[in-house]
Design a protein around this motif. Structure first.
Motif, PDB file in Angstrom:
ATOM      1  N   ALA A   3       0.847  -1.185   0.000  1.00 18.84           N
ATOM      2  CA  ALA A   3       0.000   0.000   0.000  1.00 18.84           C
ATOM      3  C   ALA A   3       0.887   1.241   0.000  1.00 18.84           C
ATOM      4  O   ALA A   3       1.785   1.371   0.836  1.00 18.84           O
ATOM      5  CB  ALA A   3      -0.898   0.006   1.225  1.00 18.84           C
ATOM      6  N   THR A   4       0.652   2.145  -0.935  1.00 16.97           N
ATOM      7  CA  THR A   4       1.419   3.385  -0.999  1.00 16.97           C
ATOM      8  C   THR A   4       0.478   4.560  -1.189  1.00 16.97           C
ATOM      9  O   THR A   4      -0.563   4.439  -1.838  1.00 16.97           O
ATOM     10  CB  THR A   4       2.427   3.365  -2.165  1.00 16.97           C
ATOM     11  N   VAL A   5       0.854   5.713  -0.613  1.00 18.35           N
ATOM     12  CA  VAL A   5       0.054   6.926  -0.731  1.00 18.35           C
ATOM     13  C   VAL A   5       0.989   8.101  -0.960  1.00 18.35           C
ATOM     14  O   VAL A   5       1.965   8.284  -0.220  1.00 18.35           O
ATOM     15  CB  VAL A   5      -0.783   7.180   0.543  1.00 18.35           C
ATOM     16  N   GLN A  12      -7.328   6.372  -3.061  1.00 14.47           N
ATOM     17  CA  GLN A  12      -8.306   5.503  -2.413  1.00 14.47           C
ATOM     18  C   GLN A  12      -7.700   4.111  -2.301  1.00 14.47           C
ATOM     19  O   GLN A  12      -7.228   3.548  -3.293  1.00 14.47           O
ATOM     20  CB  GLN A  12      -9.608   5.457  -3.205  1.00 14.47           C
ATOM     21  N   LEU A  13      -7.687   3.591  -1.089  1.00 16.53           N
ATOM     22  CA  LEU A  13      -7.132   2.270  -0.824  1.00 16.53           C
ATOM     23  C   LEU A  13      -8.218   1.388  -0.212  1.00 16.53           C
ATOM     24  O   LEU A  13      -9.027   1.860   0.597  1.00 16.53           O
ATOM     25  CB  LEU A  13      -5.950   2.360   0.143  1.00 16.53           C
ATOM     26  N   SER A  14      -8.224   0.120  -0.578  1.00 17.82           N
ATOM     27  CA  SER A  14      -9.251  -0.779  -0.053  1.00 17.82           C
ATOM     28  C   SER A  14      -8.676  -2.180   0.114  1.00 17.82           C
ATOM     29  O   SER A  14      -7.859  -2.639  -0.697  1.00 17.82           O
ATOM     30  CB  SER A  14     -10.443  -0.824  -1.019  1.00 17.82           C
ATOM     31  N   THR A  15      -9.144  -2.852   1.153  1.00 21.98           N
ATOM     32  CA  THR A  15      -8.730  -4.245   1.345  1.00 21.98           C
ATOM     33  C   THR A  15      -9.332  -5.146   0.278  1.00 21.98           C
ATOM     34  O   THR A  15      -8.916  -6.299   0.130  1.00 21.98           O
ATOM     35  CB  THR A  15      -9.162  -4.751   2.730  1.00 21.98           C
ATOM     36  N   ALA A  16     -10.296  -4.648  -0.496  1.00 23.23           N
ATOM     37  CA  ALA A  16     -10.875  -5.433  -1.590  1.00 23.23           C
ATOM     38  C   ALA A  16      -9.844  -5.703  -2.686  1.00 23.23           C
ATOM     39  O   ALA A  16     -10.058  -6.562  -3.557  1.00 23.23           O
ATOM     40  CB  ALA A  16     -12.074  -4.704  -2.178  1.00 23.23           C
ATOM     41  N   GLU A  17      -8.716  -4.989  -2.637  1.00 20.67           N
ATOM     42  CA  GLU A  17      -7.675  -5.169  -3.648  1.00 20.67           C
ATOM     43  C   GLU A  17      -6.861  -6.442  -3.436  1.00 20.67           C
ATOM     44  O   GLU A  17      -6.056  -6.817  -4.292  1.00 20.67           O
ATOM     45  CB  GLU A  17      -6.745  -3.959  -3.649  1.00 20.67           C
ATOM     46  N   VAL A  18      -7.020  -7.087  -2.280  1.00 16.17           N
ATOM     47  CA  VAL A  18      -6.240  -8.301  -1.993  1.00 16.17           C
ATOM     48  C   VAL A  18      -7.176  -9.432  -1.600  1.00 16.17           C
ATOM     49  O   VAL A  18      -8.362  -9.220  -1.312  1.00 16.17           O
ATOM     50  CB  VAL A  18      -5.214  -8.052  -0.857  1.00 16.17           C
ATOM     51  N   ALA A  19      -6.653 -10.636  -1.563  1.00 15.29           N
ATOM     52  CA  ALA A  19      -7.442 -11.796  -1.155  1.00 15.29           C
ATOM     53  C   ALA A  19      -7.838 -11.671   0.315  1.00 15.29           C
ATOM     54  O   ALA A  19      -7.107 -11.089   1.121  1.00 15.29           O
ATOM     55  CB  ALA A  19      -6.648 -13.074  -1.390  1.00 15.29           C
ATOM     56  N   GLU A  20      -8.976 -12.237   0.678  1.00  8.34           N
ATOM     57  CA  GLU A  20      -9.511 -12.093   2.038  1.00  8.34           C
ATOM     58  C   GLU A  20      -8.522 -12.495   3.128  1.00  8.34           C
ATOM     59  O   GLU A  20      -8.382 -11.776   4.129  1.00  8.34           O
ATOM     60  CB  GLU A  20     -10.819 -12.881   2.172  1.00  8.34           C
ATOM     61  N   PRO A  47     -14.071 -12.233   8.672  1.00 10.45           N
ATOM     62  CA  PRO A  47     -13.472 -11.535   7.515  1.00 10.45           C
ATOM     63  C   PRO A  47     -13.438 -10.030   7.746  1.00 10.45           C
ATOM     64  O   PRO A  47     -14.411  -9.437   8.230  1.00 10.45           O
ATOM     65  CB  PRO A  47     -14.400 -11.905   6.358  1.00 10.45           C
ATOM     66  N   PHE A  48     -12.318  -9.407   7.395  1.00  5.12           N
ATOM     67  CA  PHE A  48     -12.117  -7.982   7.647  1.00  5.12           C
ATOM     68  C   PHE A  48     -12.205  -7.203   6.337  1.00  5.12           C
ATOM     69  O   PHE A  48     -11.755  -7.662   5.285  1.00  5.12           O
ATOM     70  CB  PHE A  48     -10.750  -7.756   8.284  1.00  5.12           C
ATOM     71  N   SER A  49     -12.757  -5.996   6.426  1.00  8.01           N
ATOM     72  CA  SER A  49     -12.759  -5.097   5.272  1.00  8.01           C
ATOM     73  C   SER A  49     -12.524  -3.674   5.750  1.00  8.01           C
ATOM     74  O   SER A  49     -12.920  -3.297   6.859  1.00  8.01           O
ATOM     75  CB  SER A  49     -14.077  -5.180   4.497  1.00  8.01           C
TER      76      SER A  49
END
Length: 319
Positions: A3-5, A12-20, A47-49
């Motif tokens: 993750a980089t900003v 916009q960063l989201s945990t949906a970008e990686v496997a659960e 499960p976390f999001s």
């Protein structure tokens, strides 16, 4: 995936970008990249999001956080790895949170805020899903000498925290939507943060902070009372506890009437498009105009169009 900003651009960063299974590990990277170095633990094994929307304006960074429950800590070891010093304001939008620093704990519900200093350990606890707006500013920009008395104090109803929360939520929303006027509000935003910090630390705010709070009171009052056609300088000054001289310094040399007219036309433009079935005279009344003819004159002077033409052309001149 890391993750980089870029702190100077929207992200916009989201945990949906990686496997659960990798979601929480990625979340740790997300919060470190967006804020300061932190460690975090989930509440349970479910499960976390999580989602972070980062909106910078000058030296001010605003990040909307929507996530499941967790415990977050800023430790001495992590502090030693950072070079920049920040003051962070957590503004609770949904759910509940609790922050701890300097021997105090602040419980936060929607509309409340609290400060944290990145140079000392702190902890944040969210037992359930939550939403926050985190405002992060370099301490040097606020010229605060000592923050130990102002951290982890809940600022809610009846405090400057209410106005500060509303301002930054509006600023983040307008900047996110592509607004270009955020940069000119940076001095005002810093003044508001300083004023609320002074209140939390039980100190008298500096003159710029006092001016920023007065300005925010005035514009909040104007926005809330635009529909009242009897508003005038005396009414506003009394309601906001400022002198007429201060009021005119805040709204500009054109005066309260000109500022009100601009704000009323801005609201009218929004209503004309969002409620196309509403009669024009009803829009005029909802925006504080005494007559439809007066509304037409003011609208044409401000936009170059009549309200009917504006609505028909969806605000585009020449259509």
């Amino acid at each position: 995936m890391r993750a980089t900003v870029d702190r100077h651009t929207y992200a916009q960063l989201s945990t949906a970008e990686v496997a659960e299974p990798d979601a929480f590990a990625y979340w740790r990277e997300m919060i470190c990249a967006t804020f300061v170095r932190l460690t975090a633990d989930p509440i349970d094994g479910r499960p976390f999001s999580g989602l972070i929307e980062h909106v910078p304006v000058g030296e001010i960074e605003m990040s909307t956080v929507v996530a499941a429950g967790q415990h977050v800590r800023r430790t001495r070891t992590l502090i030693a790895d950072d070079t920049e010093e920040f003051l962070l304001a957590s503004i609770q939008i949904g759910g509940r949170g609790r922050g701890e620093q300097d021997g105090r704990a602040a419980a936060l519900s929607a509309g409340e805020m609290a400060y944290y200093d990145s140079t000392r350990p702190y902890a944040l606890h969210f037992d359930d899903p939550f939403q926050q707006l985190v405002v992060q500013v370099p301490k040097r920009a606020l010229m605060l000498q000592n923050t130990r008395k102002l951290t982890a104090r809940s600022l809610g109803a009846g405090t400057p925290g209410t106005a500060v929360s509303a301002f930054f939520r509006s600023l983040a929303q307008s900047t996110r939507a592509g607004g270009t006027g955020g940069a000119i509000l940076v001095p005002h935003a810093l003044g508001l943060l300083s004023a609320a910090a002074s209140y939390a630390g039980q100190r008298a705010p500096a003159a710029p902070a006092i001016e920023a709070m007065a300005r925010q009171r005035v514009f909040d009052f104007l926005h809330r009372n635009l529909a009242d056609p009897t508003l005038n300088a005396d009414t506003v000054a009394r309601a906001c506890h400022v002198s007429r001289r201060t009021l005119y310094r805040i709204v500009g040399e054109a005066g309260v009437a000109a500022q009100l007219r601009r704000m009323r036309i801005e609201r009218a433009r929004a209503l004309l498009l969002s409620a196309p079935e509403r009669p024009v005279n009803a829009v005029a009344a909802a925006c504080g105009f005494n007559s439809e003819s007066g509304f037409f004159r003011a609208f044409r002077a401000e936009t170059g169009q009549t309200p009917v033409a504006y609505r028909r052309g969806y605000g585009t001149v020449g259509q």
